[in-house]
Design a protein around this motif. Structure first.
Motif, PDB file in Angstrom:
ATOM      1  N   TYR A 276      29.452 -72.909 -78.795  1.00 29.32           N
ATOM      2  CA  TYR A 276      28.430 -73.873 -78.424  1.00 29.32           C
ATOM      3  C   TYR A 276      27.994 -73.523 -77.006  1.00 29.32           C
ATOM      4  CZ  TYR A 276      30.356 -76.311 -82.438  1.00 29.32           C
ATOM      5  OH  TYR A 276      30.791 -76.620 -83.708  1.00 29.32           O
ATOM      6  N   CYS A 277      26.738 -73.159 -76.858  1.00 31.38           N
ATOM      7  CA  CYS A 277      26.257 -72.609 -75.584  1.00 31.38           C
ATOM      8  C   CYS A 277      25.599 -73.655 -74.701  1.00 31.38           C
ATOM      9  CB  CYS A 277      25.247 -71.497 -75.855  1.00 31.38           C
ATOM     10  SG  CYS A 277      25.962 -70.087 -76.700  1.00 31.38           S
ATOM     11  N   ARG A 278      25.571 -73.315 -73.427  1.00 29.43           N
ATOM     12  CA  ARG A 278      24.829 -74.125 -72.461  1.00 29.43           C
ATOM     13  C   ARG A 278      23.336 -73.998 -72.772  1.00 29.43           C
ATOM     14  NH1 ARG A 278      28.901 -75.449 -69.426  1.00 29.43           N
ATOM     15  NH2 ARG A 278      30.474 -73.946 -68.779  1.00 29.43           N
ATOM     16  N   HIS A 279      22.581 -74.925 -72.282  1.00 29.69           N
ATOM     17  CA  HIS A 279      21.144 -74.960 -72.543  1.00 29.69           C
ATOM     18  C   HIS A 279      20.472 -73.650 -72.128  1.00 29.69           C
ATOM     19  CE1 HIS A 279      17.834 -77.396 -73.816  1.00 29.69           C
ATOM     20  NE2 HIS A 279      17.133 -77.123 -72.719  1.00 29.69           N
ATOM     21  N   ASN A 280      19.494 -73.225 -72.913  1.00 30.30           N
ATOM     22  CA  ASN A 280      18.672 -72.043 -72.619  1.00 30.30           C
ATOM     23  C   ASN A 280      19.451 -70.728 -72.629  1.00 30.30           C
ATOM     24  OD1 ASN A 280      16.349 -73.611 -72.349  1.00 30.30           O
ATOM     25  ND2 ASN A 280      16.751 -73.977 -70.175  1.00 30.30           N
ATOM     26  N   THR A 281      20.459 -70.612 -73.471  1.00 31.22           N
ATOM     27  CA  THR A 281      21.165 -69.341 -73.633  1.00 31.22           C
ATOM     28  C   THR A 281      20.490 -68.576 -74.762  1.00 31.22           C
ATOM     29  OG1 THR A 281      23.258 -70.307 -72.927  1.00 31.22           O
ATOM     30  CG2 THR A 281      23.371 -68.249 -74.154  1.00 31.22           C
TER      31      THR A 281
ATOM     32  N   GLU B  33      29.652 -73.496 -73.474  1.00 34.53           N
ATOM     33  CA  GLU B  33      29.954 -74.890 -73.157  1.00 34.53           C
ATOM     34  C   GLU B  33      31.288 -75.295 -73.773  1.00 34.53           C
ATOM     35  OE1 GLU B  33      27.864 -78.845 -74.615  1.00 34.53           O
ATOM     36  OE2 GLU B  33      26.705 -77.817 -73.044  1.00 34.53           O
TER      37      GLU B  33
ATOM     38  N   ASP C 117      25.950 -72.546 -81.875  1.00 33.07           N
ATOM     39  CA  ASP C 117      24.904 -71.568 -81.593  1.00 33.07           C
ATOM     40  C   ASP C 117      25.233 -70.195 -82.167  1.00 33.07           C
ATOM     41  OD1 ASP C 117      23.028 -73.120 -79.822  1.00 33.07           O
ATOM     42  OD2 ASP C 117      24.902 -73.397 -78.728  1.00 33.07           O
TER      43      ASP C 117
END
Length: 151
Positions: free
Chosen positions: A72-77, A130, A103
């Motif tokens: 689960y990635c941080r925003h805008n990855t 994240e 993601d």
């Protein structure tokens, strides 16, 4: 490039055993060995066949533990950021962006549980991550190396 029926049968034969001779494949699909070679060369040139390789049992290389990790990635990855972040881990066998909450999903191999845990911790510490969620494979049930069946 979309494969026609004959090319698909040749690709299927090579996917089952890339060491088969053109003559052997030709006998199966109804072509001469030179005709099979021309088709294989064309499939390589077009990118439909991307290469030839050997499949090795990961346990034979000491990779006894297999797992899948949802990332689960941080925003805008971007997918490129994920790929660049994961490609330096030799334990990562495959990584794909996916639909759903995660993601990306990563397949990884490790020598044992402690090794798996260390790799998971390192991946979780990547700047773009994240959180992660992982599952361990108990018994592989089915592995296919070709798509579809020959007609």
């Amino acid at each position: 490039m979309r494969l026609n029926d004959l090319d698909e049968r040749i690709v299927h034969a090579l996917a089952e055993d890339a060491r088969r001779s053109y003559s052997d494949i030709g006998a199966e699909v109804g072509l001469s060995a030179p005709a099979v070679k021309r088709r294989v060369d064309r499939l390589l040139a077009s990118g439909a066949i991307t290469g030839f390789t050997v499949r090795v049992d990961p346990a034979a290389l000491g990779w006894e533990t297999e797992g899948f990790v949802e990332i689960y990635c941080r925003h805008n990855t971007s997918p490129d950021d994920i790929r660049r972040g994961l490609e330096r881990y030799p334990e990562v066998a495959a990584a794909s962006t996916v639909t759903g909450e995660a993601d990306a999903v990563v397949q990884l191999y490790a020598s044992d549980m402690r090794h798996f845990e260390r790799v998971l911790e390192r991946i979780a510490g990547e700047p773009f991550v994240e959180r992660t969620k992982s599952v361990l494979v108990l018994s592989p049930l089915l592995r296919r190396y070709t798509s579809g069946s020959p007609t």
